[in-house]
Design a protein around this motif. Structure first.
Motif, PDB file in Angstrom:
ATOM      1  N   PHE A   1     -14.832  91.554  23.365  1.00 16.53           N
ATOM      2  CA  PHE A   1     -14.887  91.974  24.789  1.00 16.53           C
ATOM      3  C   PHE A   1     -16.063  91.886  25.518  1.00 16.53           C
ATOM      4  O   PHE A   1     -17.316  91.953  24.831  1.00 16.53           O
ATOM      5  N   HIS A   2     -16.054  90.949  26.529  1.00 11.04           N
ATOM      6  CA  HIS A   2     -17.122  90.359  27.211  1.00 11.04           C
ATOM      7  C   HIS A   2     -17.093  91.323  28.678  1.00 11.04           C
ATOM      8  O   HIS A   2     -15.957  91.404  29.207  1.00 11.04           O
ATOM      9  N   PHE A   3     -18.242  91.732  29.171  1.00  9.15           N
ATOM     10  CA  PHE A   3     -18.352  92.275  30.557  1.00  9.15           C
ATOM     11  C   PHE A   3     -19.382  91.512  31.301  1.00  9.15           C
ATOM     12  O   PHE A   3     -20.039  90.920  30.992  1.00  9.15           O
ATOM     13  N   PHE A   4     -19.005  91.917  32.664  1.00  7.00           N
ATOM     14  CA  PHE A   4     -20.057  91.313  33.523  1.00  7.00           C
ATOM     15  C   PHE A   4     -19.969  89.959  33.555  1.00  7.00           C
ATOM     16  O   PHE A   4     -20.976  89.060  33.798  1.00  7.00           O
ATOM     17  N   ARG A   5     -18.861  89.239  33.658  1.00  7.80           N
ATOM     18  CA  ARG A   5     -18.483  87.982  33.475  1.00  7.80           C
ATOM     19  C   ARG A   5     -17.229  87.716  34.720  1.00  7.80           C
ATOM     20  O   ARG A   5     -16.361  87.990  34.343  1.00  7.80           O
ATOM     21  N   ASN A   6     -17.779  86.840  35.666  1.00  7.90           N
ATOM     22  CA  ASN A   6     -16.940  86.555  36.632  1.00  7.90           C
ATOM     23  C   ASN A   6     -16.441  85.140  36.512  1.00  7.90           C
ATOM     24  O   ASN A   6     -17.296  84.166  36.807  1.00  7.90           O
ATOM     25  N   PRO A   7     -15.278  84.632  36.343  1.00  6.12           N
ATOM     26  CA  PRO A   7     -14.983  83.025  36.133  1.00  6.12           C
ATOM     27  C   PRO A   7     -15.020  82.590  37.437  1.00  6.12           C
ATOM     28  O   PRO A   7     -14.562  82.896  38.545  1.00  6.12           O
TER      29      PRO A   7
END
Lengths: 101, 466
Positions: free
Chosen positions: B274-280
């Motif tokens: 689970f990764h957070f704070f990642r905007n593609p």
């Protein structure tokens, strides 16, 4: 798994849960509602809509509320199904406020 | 003049769509104190919408909401017209001619795009497609998913993203006896995907999945779950958000993610991150997807009003297959008033309204095409009850004469040499699917083409041009 109605419902009986239950598995007592575990499909729709957060999925029941699982099973076996929203109990507004909701 | 709904002038209603919202609307109508006749039209030969083709195969209990729809469908004043596409086989104007009112309950079948460069690369899919594919929906049967790479990315943090992750990480043995489609089981048994990465633009508190679904990942055989503990250091605004007593879901999610972050990293067959704070930001590759570029983000602002901002750092993530799971999206139908921003029919309290807030008496909406693609199966029940209430309050504004209803629909279809799939014919398809599943120890083996569905219920002649 099943949803379980616990003591916040007592004296409130808002019946918001009934409006979103896809399988009509709520049973109505005078002061509160109960879920029939056999009918419940674990969709969790009712958990979010209760104005006093009275409903838990059984996996999330805090230990001090665990006895409600059996109470729901017993009472829903004796009481009629409720499929439509109805007036909350006269004590509902005060209890809701007292609980901080 | 007879008002529709009286015994000498039954209220004739056409419902477009046979998913939960359509059936709850039928239920509300048939339960009312009015004399009503309902015709339900469904584009596919088979009913139940996303309960059949959206709910994951390893969530069979959720599918049993269809038992309620089955009961409604067998009501005396209910007729099912399967394999009839409104907009192609029959027009909205035909429905209005034959009925007093039409309720649109056709859901949201498109998917929201990320809107970033590289989205057209091979290897980039929508969760909508993957879900439809493994659930045997005819529209998605032939899509090829290349599962030969080690890493899969899922963009989005709702329950649909978790469904995709679960199907990618569960062993084939765990799926073998569900109603997952055989072609999907075959493809998944060849899958070399070992790591599944779920990316969210915001923090763990903002993730939309429900804790019940998240908890399932702690119980999958051979699966390791990985969460960076730094992502779980919450800013004060987030801490206030999880203390909100009116919704326990987010606090429970955080508690589960903590458990995942503390889990022993052992020898697992597969891993879920689970990764957070990642905007593609963009997708890259020569002939197919090779890398995803993410902007790192942070939250700022007050509790319940936080905003996400890019912090000016990027990271490159190598992966071979990506599923965007950022929402379904509705489609317009003929010239019905449509709100393009929300991709829903324009309405007030469920009654369609045209330009300048002009009320369209006789045209109504319910479900996802009314309120957007949110909520769970049961959410549609209250929604449909409300739309039907609006309809029933409009009785004196509807055509004040008898309408032909089902008879007119049948005549219209017959003139095109079309025979709709009746509910009894669906019973035959249902029986055939369950029989096919039996030998494989599955609840059913779904037909995945319209031709096969029609064949199974004696309507092979209807398949040409389907």
């Amino acid at each position: 798994m099943t949803a379980v109605v616990t003591d916040n419902c007592e004296g409130c009986r808002f019946t918001e849960c009934v409006t979103v239950c896809p399988v009509a598995c709520f049973h109505a007592g005078e002061e509160m509602l109960y879920v029939d575990a056999e009918g419940c499909i674990d969709c969790c729709a009712c958990v979010a809509v209760c104005p006093v957060q009275a409903i838990y999925m059984d996996g999330d029941l805090p230990s001090e509320l665990s006895h409600w699982l059996d109470i729901n099973r017993e009472r829903s076996a004796e009481l009629p199904v409720i499929t439509e929203q109805s007036e909350p109990r006269p004590t509902a507004a005060a209890k809701r406020s007292r609980l901080g909701f | 003049m007879p008002t529709p709904g009286s015994p000498d002038c039954p209220l004739e209603v056409a419902i477009v769509g046979s998913g939960p919202s359509g059936f709850y609307a039928a239920e509300a109508l048939l339960r009312s104190d009015k004399s009503v006749r309902v015709c339900m039209l469904e584009r596919l030969p088979v009913p139940y919408g996303l309960v059949r083709s959206g709910v994951a195969p390893d969530h069979p209990k959720l599918k049993s909401s269809a038992l309620v729809y089955d009961r409604i469908a067998r009501s005396e004043n209910f007729r099912f017209f399967g394999n009839v596409c409104v907009g192609r086989d029959i027009r909205v104007s035909d429905l209005r001619e034959a009925h007093h009112a039409v309720i649109f309950a056709y859901g949201a079948s498109r998917d929201r795009r990320l809107g970033i460069p590289g989205e057209e690369l091979s290897g980039v899919h929508s969760a909508t497609q993957f879900v439809g594919w493994y659930n045997g929906h005819p529209d998605f049967r032939d899509i090829r998913f290349d599962l030969s790479g080690e890493s899969a990315a899922i963009i989005g943090q709702g329950n649909v993203a978790l469904d995709v992750a679960r199907i990618l990480t569960k062993s084939v043995d765990d799926l073998r006896h569900t109603d997952i489609s055989a072609h999907a089981l075959d493809a998944l048994s060849e899958s070399r995907v070992r790591e599944v990465h779920i990316f969210g633009r915001r923090g763990p508190v903002q993730a939309k999945f429900t804790s019940q679904e998240l908890a399932e990942f702690g119980k999958i055989d051979g699966l390791g779950t990985i969460v960076d503990p730094d992502d779980l250091a919450l800013r004060p605004a987030c801490r206030i958000e999880i203390e909100d007593q009116t919704n326990r879901n987010y606090a429970k999610n955080i508690s589960l993610l903590h458990q995942f972050s503390q889990a022993r990293t052992g020898d697992h067959r597969r891993r879920l991150y689970f990764h957070f704070f990642r905007n593609p930001a963009s997708l890259h590759g020569k002939t197919r997807l090779e890398t995803v570029r993410f902007n790192k983000t942070r939250l700022s602002g007050e509790p319940f009003h936080q905003v996400t901002e890019d912090i000016g750092e990027t990271l490159e993530f190598p992966c071979q297959i990506l599923f965007r799971s950022v929402g379904y999206r509705g489609a317009p139908l003929e010239d019905l008033p449509f709100d393009r921003r929300s991709a829903t029919l324009a309405h007030v309290d469920g009654r369609l309204c045209g330009a300048g807030n002009h009320p369209e008496y006789g045209l109504y909406a319910t479900g996802w095409i009314k309120r957007g693609p949110s909520g769970v199966i049961g959410t549609n029940r209250a929604d449909s009850v409300a739309s039907v209430e609006t309809l029933l309050s409009d009785l004196d504004k509807l055509p004040q004469h008898v309408k032909p209803g089902a008879e007119a629909l049948e005549a219209k279809l017959k003139a095109q040499r079309k025979t709709a799939v009746s509910f009894k014919r669906w019973d035959r398809i249902d029986l055939a699917e369950r029989a096919r599943g039996q030998s494989a120890g599955k609840p059913r083996e779904k037909f995945t083409s319209i031709e096969d569905m029609l064949d199974a219920c004696g309507l092979s002649d209807q398949a040409a041009g389907a």
